[in-house]
Design a protein around this motif. Structure first.
Motif, PDB file in Angstrom:
ATOM      1  N   UNK A 139     102.232 -93.229  21.713  1.00 49.93           N
ATOM      2  CA  UNK A 139     103.036 -94.265  21.059  1.00 49.93           C
ATOM      3  C   UNK A 139     102.193 -95.530  20.973  1.00 49.93           C
ATOM      4  N   UNK A 140     101.935 -95.977  19.748  1.00 51.68           N
ATOM      5  CA  UNK A 140     101.061 -97.143  19.517  1.00 51.68           C
ATOM      6  C   UNK A 140      99.734 -96.992  20.247  1.00 51.68           C
ATOM      7  N   UNK A 141      99.248 -95.757  20.312  1.00 50.12           N
ATOM      8  CA  UNK A 141      97.956 -95.508  20.911  1.00 50.12           C
ATOM      9  C   UNK A 141      97.973 -95.256  22.405  1.00 50.12           C
ATOM     10  N   UNK A 142      99.149 -95.343  23.035  1.00 48.55           N
ATOM     11  CA  UNK A 142      99.261 -95.114  24.478  1.00 48.55           C
ATOM     12  C   UNK A 142      99.705 -93.683  24.747  1.00 48.55           C
ATOM     13  N   UNK A 143      98.971 -92.994  25.599  1.00 49.61           N
ATOM     14  CA  UNK A 143      99.383 -91.667  26.025  1.00 49.61           C
ATOM     15  C   UNK A 143     100.501 -91.818  27.051  1.00 49.61           C
ATOM     16  N   UNK A 144     101.689 -91.336  26.695  1.00 49.84           N
ATOM     17  CA  UNK A 144     102.864 -91.536  27.545  1.00 49.84           C
ATOM     18  C   UNK A 144     103.574 -90.208  27.787  1.00 49.84           C
ATOM     19  N   UNK A 145     104.254 -90.128  28.931  1.00 46.97           N
ATOM     20  CA  UNK A 145     105.014 -88.932  29.283  1.00 46.97           C
ATOM     21  C   UNK A 145     106.476 -89.147  28.917  1.00 46.97           C
ATOM     22  N   UNK A 146     107.076 -88.162  28.278  1.00 48.72           N
ATOM     23  CA  UNK A 146     108.478 -88.248  27.865  1.00 48.72           C
ATOM     24  C   UNK A 146     109.364 -88.010  29.086  1.00 48.72           C
ATOM     25  N   UNK A 147     110.203 -88.997  29.413  1.00 50.45           N
ATOM     26  CA  UNK A 147     111.064 -88.900  30.592  1.00 50.45           C
ATOM     27  C   UNK A 147     112.355 -88.142  30.302  1.00 50.45           C
ATOM     28  N   UNK A 148     112.830 -88.223  29.064  1.00 50.49           N
ATOM     29  CA  UNK A 148     114.080 -87.543  28.720  1.00 50.49           C
ATOM     30  C   UNK A 148     114.076 -87.247  27.229  1.00 50.49           C
ATOM     31  N   UNK A 149     114.778 -86.177  26.860  1.00 51.93           N
ATOM     32  CA  UNK A 149     114.858 -85.769  25.454  1.00 51.93           C
ATOM     33  C   UNK A 149     116.277 -85.346  25.133  1.00 51.93           C
ATOM     34  N   UNK A 150     116.875 -85.967  24.131  1.00 54.62           N
ATOM     35  CA  UNK A 150     118.215 -85.641  23.664  1.00 54.62           C
ATOM     36  C   UNK A 150     118.175 -85.543  22.143  1.00 54.62           C
ATOM     37  N   UNK A 151     118.050 -84.303  21.655  1.00 59.54           N
ATOM     38  CA  UNK A 151     117.926 -84.074  20.216  1.00 59.54           C
ATOM     39  C   UNK A 151     116.706 -84.833  19.678  1.00 59.54           C
ATOM     40  N   UNK A 152     116.914 -85.832  18.820  1.00 58.84           N
ATOM     41  CA  UNK A 152     115.781 -86.560  18.253  1.00 58.84           C
ATOM     42  C   UNK A 152     115.531 -87.904  18.938  1.00 58.84           C
ATOM     43  N   UNK A 153     116.223 -88.165  20.060  1.00 66.15           N
ATOM     44  CA  UNK A 153     116.065 -89.411  20.810  1.00 66.15           C
ATOM     45  C   UNK A 153     115.302 -89.126  22.101  1.00 66.15           C
ATOM     46  N   UNK A 154     114.247 -89.914  22.327  1.00 71.83           N
ATOM     47  CA  UNK A 154     113.384 -89.678  23.479  1.00 71.83           C
ATOM     48  C   UNK A 154     113.241 -90.963  24.287  1.00 71.83           C
ATOM     49  N   UNK A 155     113.222 -90.803  25.606  1.00 77.28           N
ATOM     50  CA  UNK A 155     113.099 -91.937  26.514  1.00 77.28           C
ATOM     51  C   UNK A 155     111.750 -91.885  27.205  1.00 77.28           C
ATOM     52  N   UNK A 156     111.077 -93.027  27.234  1.00 75.06           N
ATOM     53  CA  UNK A 156     109.753 -93.133  27.840  1.00 75.06           C
ATOM     54  C   UNK A 156     109.763 -94.265  28.853  1.00 75.06           C
ATOM     55  N   UNK A 157     109.222 -93.988  30.041  1.00 76.59           N
ATOM     56  CA  UNK A 157     109.163 -94.994  31.098  1.00 76.59           C
ATOM     57  C   UNK A 157     107.867 -95.778  30.982  1.00 76.59           C
ATOM     58  N   UNK A 158     107.986 -97.096  30.847  1.00 74.83           N
ATOM     59  CA  UNK A 158     106.825 -97.974  30.771  1.00 74.83           C
ATOM     60  C   UNK A 158     106.721 -98.764  32.072  1.00 74.83           C
ATOM     61  N   UNK A 159     105.660 -98.527  32.838  1.00 72.59           N
ATOM     62  CA  UNK A 159     105.479 -99.234  34.093  1.00 72.59           C
ATOM     63  C   UNK A 159     105.001-100.650  33.813  1.00 72.59           C
ATOM     64  N   UNK A 160     105.146-101.569  34.782  1.00 74.27           N
ATOM     65  CA  UNK A 160     104.738-102.964  34.551  1.00 74.27           C
ATOM     66  C   UNK A 160     103.292-103.109  34.081  1.00 74.27           C
ATOM     67  N   UNK A 161     102.364-102.277  34.603  1.00 75.13           N
ATOM     68  CA  UNK A 161     100.966-102.388  34.197  1.00 75.13           C
ATOM     69  C   UNK A 161     100.783-102.036  32.720  1.00 75.13           C
ATOM     70  N   UNK A 162     101.519-101.025  32.253  1.00 77.95           N
ATOM     71  CA  UNK A 162     101.462-100.668  30.831  1.00 77.95           C
ATOM     72  C   UNK A 162     101.988-101.816  29.973  1.00 77.95           C
TER      73      UNK A 162
END
Length: 212
Positions: A139-162
């Motif tokens: 996402x915007x060039x950041x490799x991120x892990x998907x925390x949750x997936x509900x159909x076409x909606x996805x949640x991503x956890x962004x830590x303070x350092x990110x």
């Protein structure tokens, strides 16, 4: 690799016939060894360097790129940047190419007391079929892990350092972010679907050829 190395200020963004001409001010440590024609990921979009004037680095984004990404509609003046990986670099995140699949809409932010942020995005078809819980998404060039997936909606956890090192804090609900799905996941899903479809079609053909 989806490891943002810093942010660059947008000094100039000229909308010209068939292209957007960008001038970015790079952090000094990211100009070392940079040459004309080098590839740099800008908000996750692979662009070629067209000019170098000290820390002012030029890029062109053509119509095709603007149609697929958010570069032509950015509402802020900073972008994530990542130089191309070199032989011997540590392999972190996941392999990304800077070939943006498309854009996703931000539909929500949630923040806790520890300044962790949960980013919710709606990924359009056909790309959402390649995104899975605990899978990778750039996402915007950041490799991120998907925390949750509900159909076409996805949640991503962004830590303070990110949040500190990237442009995510500049975005708002309704904005669009660039996404690049994991290529290996895409190949695996497409291969399995083709194999299952082929077996099913063969079973149906056999059924009609040899009725009970």
């Amino acid at each position: 690799m989806g490891l943002v190395q810093g942010m660059a200020d947008i000094v100039k963004a000229d909308h010209l016939p068939g292209r957007l001409a960008l001038i970015l001010r790079f952090p000094p440590h990211l100009t070392e060894g940079l040459v004309l024609g080098a590839s740099v990921a800008v908000e996750g979009v692979c662009l070629s360097v067209t000019s170098i004037d000290g820390d002012l680095i030029g890029f062109d984004a053509t119509t095709g790129t603007l149609d697929t990404t958010n570069l032509g509609t950015l509402a802020h003046n900073r972008v994530n940047i990542e130089r191309s990986a070199r032989m011997g670099d540590e392999i972190g995140g996941h392999i990304t190419a800077g070939h943006v699949s498309g854009t996703a809409e931000i539909i929500g932010f949630e923040k806790d007391a520890d300044n962790h942020m949960w980013l919710k995005i709606r990924v359009p078809a056909p790309w959402h079929r390649y995104v899975f819980k605990r899978g990778f998404l750039a996402v915007n060039g950041c490799s991120l892990t998907v925390a949750d997936a509900q159909n076409d909606v996805f949640t991503i956890n962004l830590i303070p350092e990110t949040l500190r090192q990237t442009t995510f804090g500049l975005y708002a609900v309704g904005d669009r972010v660039n996404i690049e799905v994991d290529h290996q996941t895409m190949v695996m899903v497409d291969t399995i679907e083709r194999s299952v479809t082929s077996v099913f079609e063969r079973l149906i053909a056999d059924r009609f050829a040899n009725p009970a």
